[in-house]
Design a protein around this motif. Structure first.
Motif, PDB file in Angstrom:
ATOM      1  N   LEU A   1       5.198   0.385 -15.910  1.00 15.12           N
ATOM      2  CA  LEU A   1       6.125  -0.239 -16.734  1.00 15.12           C
ATOM      3  C   LEU A   1       6.722   1.029 -17.573  1.00 15.12           C
ATOM      4  O   LEU A   1       5.945   1.906 -18.063  1.00 15.12           O
ATOM      5  CB  LEU A   1       4.864  -0.841 -17.883  1.00 15.12           C
ATOM      6  CG  LEU A   1       5.747  -1.548 -19.121  1.00 15.12           C
ATOM      7  CD1 LEU A   1       6.882  -2.468 -18.970  1.00 15.12           C
ATOM      8  CD2 LEU A   1       4.749  -1.933 -20.051  1.00 15.12           C
ATOM      9  N   SER A   2       8.301   0.827 -17.666  1.00 12.01           N
ATOM     10  CA  SER A   2       8.947   1.765 -18.396  1.00 12.01           C
ATOM     11  C   SER A   2       9.609   1.006 -19.562  1.00 12.01           C
ATOM     12  O   SER A   2       9.977  -0.154 -19.719  1.00 12.01           O
ATOM     13  CB  SER A   2       9.885   2.396 -17.520  1.00 12.01           C
ATOM     14  OG  SER A   2       9.416   2.936 -16.606  1.00 12.01           O
TER      15      SER A   2
ATOM     16  N   GLY B   1       0.801  -1.103   0.043  1.00 13.83           N
ATOM     17  CA  GLY B   1      -0.076  -0.072   0.229  1.00 13.83           C
ATOM     18  C   GLY B   1       0.779   1.454  -0.075  1.00 13.83           C
ATOM     19  O   GLY B   1       0.341   2.229  -0.091  1.00 13.83           O
ATOM     20  N   GLN B   2       2.106   1.147   0.103  1.00 18.86           N
ATOM     21  CA  GLN B   2       3.057   2.149   0.094  1.00 18.86           C
ATOM     22  C   GLN B   2       3.670   2.565  -1.141  1.00 18.86           C
ATOM     23  O   GLN B   2       4.365   3.680  -1.221  1.00 18.86           O
ATOM     24  CB  GLN B   2       3.964   2.266   1.281  1.00 18.86           C
ATOM     25  CG  GLN B   2       3.164   1.996   2.695  1.00 18.86           C
ATOM     26  CD  GLN B   2       2.354   2.920   3.144  1.00 18.86           C
ATOM     27  OE1 GLN B   2       2.906   4.173   3.223  1.00 18.86           O
ATOM     28  NE2 GLN B   2       1.241   2.820   3.406  1.00 18.86           N
ATOM     29  N   GLU B   3       3.724   1.516  -2.126  1.00 19.21           N
ATOM     30  CA  GLU B   3       4.337   1.807  -3.199  1.00 19.21           C
ATOM     31  C   GLU B   3       3.559   1.381  -4.502  1.00 19.21           C
ATOM     32  O   GLU B   3       2.485   0.661  -4.373  1.00 19.21           O
ATOM     33  CB  GLU B   3       5.742   0.784  -3.358  1.00 19.21           C
ATOM     34  CG  GLU B   3       6.773   1.102  -2.463  1.00 19.21           C
ATOM     35  CD  GLU B   3       7.769   0.267  -1.899  1.00 19.21           C
ATOM     36  OE1 GLU B   3       9.046   0.670  -2.009  1.00 19.21           O
ATOM     37  OE2 GLU B   3       7.462  -1.044  -2.214  1.00 19.21           O
TER      38      GLU B   3
ATOM     39  N   ILE C   1       9.582   0.739  -9.189  1.00 22.44           N
ATOM     40  CA  ILE C   1       8.832   0.957  -8.164  1.00 22.44           C
ATOM     41  C   ILE C   1       8.983   2.306  -7.690  1.00 22.44           C
ATOM     42  O   ILE C   1      10.215   2.721  -7.559  1.00 22.44           O
ATOM     43  CB  ILE C   1       9.426  -0.086  -7.210  1.00 22.44           C
ATOM     44  CG1 ILE C   1       9.457  -1.531  -7.724  1.00 22.44           C
ATOM     45  CG2 ILE C   1       8.262  -0.199  -5.813  1.00 22.44           C
ATOM     46  CD1 ILE C   1       8.049  -2.193  -8.110  1.00 22.44           C
ATOM     47  N   TYR C   2       7.891   3.013  -7.233  1.00 16.93           N
ATOM     48  CA  TYR C   2       7.884   4.456  -6.578  1.00 16.93           C
ATOM     49  C   TYR C   2       7.156   4.278  -5.300  1.00 16.93           C
ATOM     50  O   TYR C   2       6.431   3.348  -5.069  1.00 16.93           O
ATOM     51  CB  TYR C   2       7.045   5.236  -7.660  1.00 16.93           C
ATOM     52  CG  TYR C   2       7.863   5.532  -8.927  1.00 16.93           C
ATOM     53  CD1 TYR C   2       8.329   6.520  -9.043  1.00 16.93           C
ATOM     54  CD2 TYR C   2       7.959   4.419 -10.011  1.00 16.93           C
ATOM     55  CE1 TYR C   2       9.387   7.044 -10.382  1.00 16.93           C
ATOM     56  CE2 TYR C   2       8.559   4.857 -11.287  1.00 16.93           C
ATOM     57  CZ  TYR C   2       8.863   6.000 -11.214  1.00 16.93           C
ATOM     58  OH  TYR C   2       9.825   6.226 -12.521  1.00 16.93           O
TER      59      TYR C   2
ATOM     60  N   LYS D   1      11.532   7.243  -7.089  1.00 15.69           N
ATOM     61  CA  LYS D   1      11.717   6.054  -7.679  1.00 15.69           C
ATOM     62  C   LYS D   1      12.761   5.371  -6.533  1.00 15.69           C
ATOM     63  O   LYS D   1      13.668   5.695  -6.419  1.00 15.69           O
ATOM     64  CB  LYS D   1      12.389   6.017  -9.073  1.00 15.69           C
ATOM     65  CG  LYS D   1      12.941   4.467  -9.831  1.00 15.69           C
ATOM     66  CD  LYS D   1      13.227   4.513 -10.998  1.00 15.69           C
ATOM     67  CE  LYS D   1      13.843   3.395 -11.678  1.00 15.69           C
ATOM     68  NZ  LYS D   1      14.541   3.653 -12.989  1.00 15.69           N
ATOM     69  N   GLU D   2      12.121   3.963  -6.321  1.00 19.26           N
ATOM     70  CA  GLU D   2      12.780   3.265  -5.402  1.00 19.26           C
ATOM     71  C   GLU D   2      13.847   2.476  -5.927  1.00 19.26           C
ATOM     72  O   GLU D   2      14.996   2.174  -5.372  1.00 19.26           O
ATOM     73  CB  GLU D   2      11.916   2.594  -4.250  1.00 19.26           C
ATOM     74  CG  GLU D   2      11.012   3.590  -3.630  1.00 19.26           C
ATOM     75  CD  GLU D   2      11.478   4.349  -2.464  1.00 19.26           C
ATOM     76  OE1 GLU D   2      12.214   3.628  -1.725  1.00 19.26           O
ATOM     77  OE2 GLU D   2      11.730   5.343  -2.477  1.00 19.26           O
ATOM     78  N   LYS D   3      13.379   1.666  -7.010  1.00 20.38           N
ATOM     79  CA  LYS D   3      14.142   0.768  -7.637  1.00 20.38           C
ATOM     80  C   LYS D   3      13.458   0.263  -8.856  1.00 20.38           C
ATOM     81  O   LYS D   3      12.268   0.588  -9.063  1.00 20.38           O
ATOM     82  CB  LYS D   3      14.626  -0.588  -6.586  1.00 20.38           C
ATOM     83  CG  LYS D   3      13.219  -1.110  -6.310  1.00 20.38           C
ATOM     84  CD  LYS D   3      13.495  -2.411  -5.527  1.00 20.38           C
ATOM     85  CE  LYS D   3      12.048  -3.094  -4.955  1.00 20.38           C
ATOM     86  NZ  LYS D   3      12.191  -4.193  -4.288  1.00 20.38           N
ATOM     87  N   SER D   4      14.280  -0.586  -9.732  1.00 21.79           N
ATOM     88  CA  SER D   4      13.921  -1.035 -10.893  1.00 21.79           C
ATOM     89  C   SER D   4      13.618  -2.565 -10.377  1.00 21.79           C
ATOM     90  O   SER D   4      14.908  -3.060 -10.232  1.00 21.79           O
ATOM     91  CB  SER D   4      14.588  -0.946 -12.092  1.00 21.79           C
ATOM     92  OG  SER D   4      14.591   0.374 -12.989  1.00 21.79           O
ATOM     93  N   LEU D   5      12.594  -3.047 -10.331  1.00 24.93           N
ATOM     94  CA  LEU D   5      12.421  -4.460 -10.056  1.00 24.93           C
ATOM     95  C   LEU D   5      13.472  -5.427 -10.873  1.00 24.93           C
ATOM     96  O   LEU D   5      13.689  -6.303 -10.643  1.00 24.93           O
ATOM     97  CB  LEU D   5      11.134  -4.922  -9.800  1.00 24.93           C
ATOM     98  CG  LEU D   5      10.718  -6.144  -9.285  1.00 24.93           C
ATOM     99  CD1 LEU D   5      10.966  -6.334  -7.853  1.00 24.93           C
ATOM    100  CD2 LEU D   5       9.144  -6.581  -9.435  1.00 24.93           C
TER     101      LEU D   5
END
Length: 728
Positions: free
Chosen positions: A55-56, A49-51, A68-69, A76-80
């Protein structure tokens, strides 16, 4: 004619629109993608619920990633994952998480079958091990994770399969699938088109049972289309297509038990002679499956609960209507297995709460307005989130309300069109807002109050670009026609002079439950209208009887007479607009696509003293040619309602043509077959009526691809200029 509080909706930064420096929009500007809006693609709210993920696609490298944001910071937190780091996949075009988000289903090499159905290569990415597994070497349909994430079920060659992701073993659990005869778990053409779904199988919560619908198309007549392509000889596309009054697929509901490897057919204690199963959904109880059944007339909708442990069934709810009952996608089971349901039974579409046995607990929303979208139920706050037209039928707003129907909160704060995407725990929502002068604006909002936390995207680049073009405001109003206040918009030239007269082009669609007059951002057609206004045309659109969001009675007033009252409203609107001092009543035209093409054809024939010209793109020309589910919902069958079919079908009124008529169709249209136009062309020829027509080889109902749209709109513009614009 009554105007809303003057809604001359001016574009941001466009105070100098009428200056000589403004550019004129061209067809090339519209169709080269230069006015495309920025959007958030494949947005998925993560389970915490926090992120959220999006698709980029990197056009330079040709790779895809899932990024992931953080909702709160929007950073942006990371690219999964990134396909550039995967040897198995060059890129992917869509993704789906397993319920626990430990695995991701990646789609690539996807090709369309019909409007919603596709074939593609699919892979599973394990977020812990970073390993990639191909589900099948072949292109498959509708792969779906089991709730526990250990398996994927999918369709292939009209049969259903399950792949165990732990062992790699694949089980084929239906074997009678045959092209154009038997389909398991994937809808037939008419279900896909008219009930708007393709995947006709569902996992239960325990991941040990799969319910699926079987379609027996054996008695459904075949339709064939020539596909011309580029080879020496054309090919044929042959598929089952039930036209009005013809045989439908025989459907049956089945449950496959993965533990026993047995399949059981659902037998109900009610006799249905000719019926549809438009929706199935498992409840929170592992063995209880819900299924919606409707009769062929679609005026009675039954909700059944089926116990898959002993295959017993119970009818818990029936919705009936003198005209038809719309299928609902809003069935939501709560923790106590009571359920939320939407219905028009009080005259407007509203939200209801029922016990699991079908006993009504309460009507949650009430009022002389429609619920237009149901977003979900937050079990923590016990609140329901929805979208409605409480602020006027051309607008959309987001609300929350208690499950008991109390303490309603208005969560959106701008007049126009608001749509919400909620975080998994309903802490936040991303609101997409637009109106006729504001391109899509994405904001992060607090779901308790609606307060905007941060802006995400504002499409300012597009606004700035459009500020250099000659754009006229859309004027919203109502027009009193045949006893009804109908919604209307009008676009005038930016240098409009009320002392002059202008040709009028009317656009309409008019199909049941549709809406063409909405306070939302411009589409490609609107930009075309802006171009036409720059040339000196006035463009108007009126939503007549039969259109949506003004109550069930207004929407269903056209029952059994599709095209009669809708046409009366368009003709009368044209007459009243023609009486305005600044409109040349001798130069009024009308155009439309699909149902709109059916309407514009009828208008130039039956309204030959009002309309000088008409353009019909991909029109239905006789309701006898169109599919069973759609047509019979509004018309019953031709056997029961022959006059309703024939009196309102343009093919039977070609002898009335006086004005200029352009007829356009794609030869590969699997929806509204080119047969419609071909037979009307022959009827026009035999009536010795001159007209123009254009076929687009192998194009489907959308008529697009390459330069096709540019060519089509150039042709329509030239036709307009020749027939209405001779004095411009």
């Amino acid at each position: 004619m009554k105007y809303y509080s003057p809604l001359l909706l001016l574009f941001v930064l466009t105070s100098g629109l009428v200056s000589a420096q403004q550019k004129q929009i061209s067809l090339e500007d519209i169709w080269n993608g230069g006015f495309r809006t920025e959007r958030m693609q494949s947005l998925h709210s993560m389970a915490n619920g926090q992120e959220y993920s999006v698709l980029s696609f990197d056009r330079q490298s040709g790779t895809s990633s899932i990024d992931i944001y953080d909702y709160k910071t929007l950073s942006k937190e990371k690219s999964l994952l990134n396909s550039g780091r995967l040897s198995e996949i060059a890129y992917f075009t869509d993704y789906t998480f397993s319920k626990d988000e430990s695995k991701v289903l990646l789609a690539t090499e996807v090709e369309s079958i019909f409007r919603r159905s596709t074939l593609g290569k699919y892979f599973v990415f394990d977020t812990a091990t970073k390993k990639v597994i191909a589900i099948s070497d072949e292109k498959i349909q509708e792969p779906t994770f089991s709730p526990d994430g250990t398996k994927v079920a999918y369709g292939l060659n009209n049969n259903l399969f399950v792949k165990d992701l732990n062992t790699g073993e694949t089980t084929k659990f239906t074997s009678d699938g045959v092209d154009n005869k038997i389909i398991n778990g994937i809808t037939d053409w008419v279900y896909e088109e008219e009930f708007a779904f393709v995947r006709a199988f569902e996992w239960n919560a325990a991941s040990n049972k799969i319910a699926f619908i079987r379609f027996d198309e054996s008695d459904v007549p075949e339709f064939s289309m020539d596909v011309y392509g580029t080879e020496l000889y054309p090919q044929q596309n042959v598929f089952k297509y039930p036209k009005a009054g013809e045989a439908n697929s025989k459907v049956s509901l089945h449950v496959f038990n993965l533990e026993t490897d047995n399949t059981s057919e659902v037998k109900l204690n009610k006799a249905y002679s000719d019926f549809y199963i438009p929706r199935i959904k498992w409840t929170n109880e592992t063995d209880v499956l819900s299924a919606q059944y409707t009769n062929r007339h679609q005026n009675e909708l039954d909700l059944w609960m089926i116990d898959a442990s002993d295959m017993s069934s119970k009818l818990v709810l029936t919705d009936t209507d003198a005209a038809y009952v719309d299928i609902t996608d809003n069935l939501t089971f709560l923790e106590d297995n009571s359920f939320v349901w939407t219905s028009e039974k009080d005259g407007n579409n509203h939200i209801y709460h029922y016990k699991k046995d079908g006993k009504l607990i309460s009507q949650i929303t009430k009022g002389d307005w429609e619920v237009t979208n149901y977003y979900g139920f937050d079990k923590k706050s016990k609140r329901i989130f929805y979208q409605s037209v409480e602020n006027g039928s051309i607008n959309r707003d987001v609300y929350s309300i208690g499950l008991n129907g109390k303490k309603k909160i208005h969560l959106s704060n701008k007049e126009g069109t608001n749509a919400a995407s909620f975080s998994a725990d309903f802490t936040y929502f991303i609101n997409t807002y637009s109106n006729a002068s504001t391109p899509p604006l994405y904001t992060l909002n607090d779901s308790k109050t609606g307060k905007v936390i941060k802006a995400i995207k504002d499409n300012k680049t597009l606004s700035d670009k459009l500020s250099h073009y000659d754009i006229s405001p859309k004027e919203f109003s109502t027009i009193k026609v045949n006893g009804n206040d109908l919604n209307m918009w009008m676009i005038k030239p930016s240098n409009f002079d009320a002392s002059k007269t202008y040709p009028l082009l009317m656009f309409q669609y008019s199909g049941p439950g549709s809406q063409s007059v909405s306070n939302s951002w411009l589409g490609a057609n609107d930009l075309w209208y802006e171009m036409l206004a720059g040339k000196g045309y006035i463009i108007a659109c009126v939503d007549g009887r039969g259109t949506g969001y003004k109550g069930a009675a207004f929407k269903k007033s056209t029952q059994k007479e599709l095209g009669k009252y809708e046409l009366e409203d368009q003709i009368q609107s044209a007459k009243q607009l023609g009486d305005l001092s600044y409109i040349d009543k001798e130069r009024i035209g009308i155009w439309g696509w699909s149902f709109g093409g059916f309407m514009s054809s009828n208008a130039i024939f039956k309204g030959n003293d009002v309309f000088k010209m008409a353009i019909a793109v991909a029109p239905v020309t006789s309701w006898r040619f169109y599919d069973s589910i759609y047509t019979e919902r509004y018309m019953t069958t031709p056997q029961e309602n022959a006059s309703g079919y024939d009196e309102n079908s343009p093919i039977n009124h070609v002898d009335k043509l006086k004005g200029d008529f352009l007829l356009v169709h794609g030869t590969g249209d699997d929806n509204v077959h080119v047969q419609n136009s071909m037979q009307m062309i022959e009827a026009l020829i035999q009536a010795n009526k001159q007209f123009e027509w254009m076929l687009y080889p192998d194009n489907d109902h959308g008529i697009y691809g390459g330069n096709t749209r540019l060519h089509l709109y150039t042709k329509m513009t030239n036709f307009l200029d020749k027939t209405l614009g001779d004095k411009l």
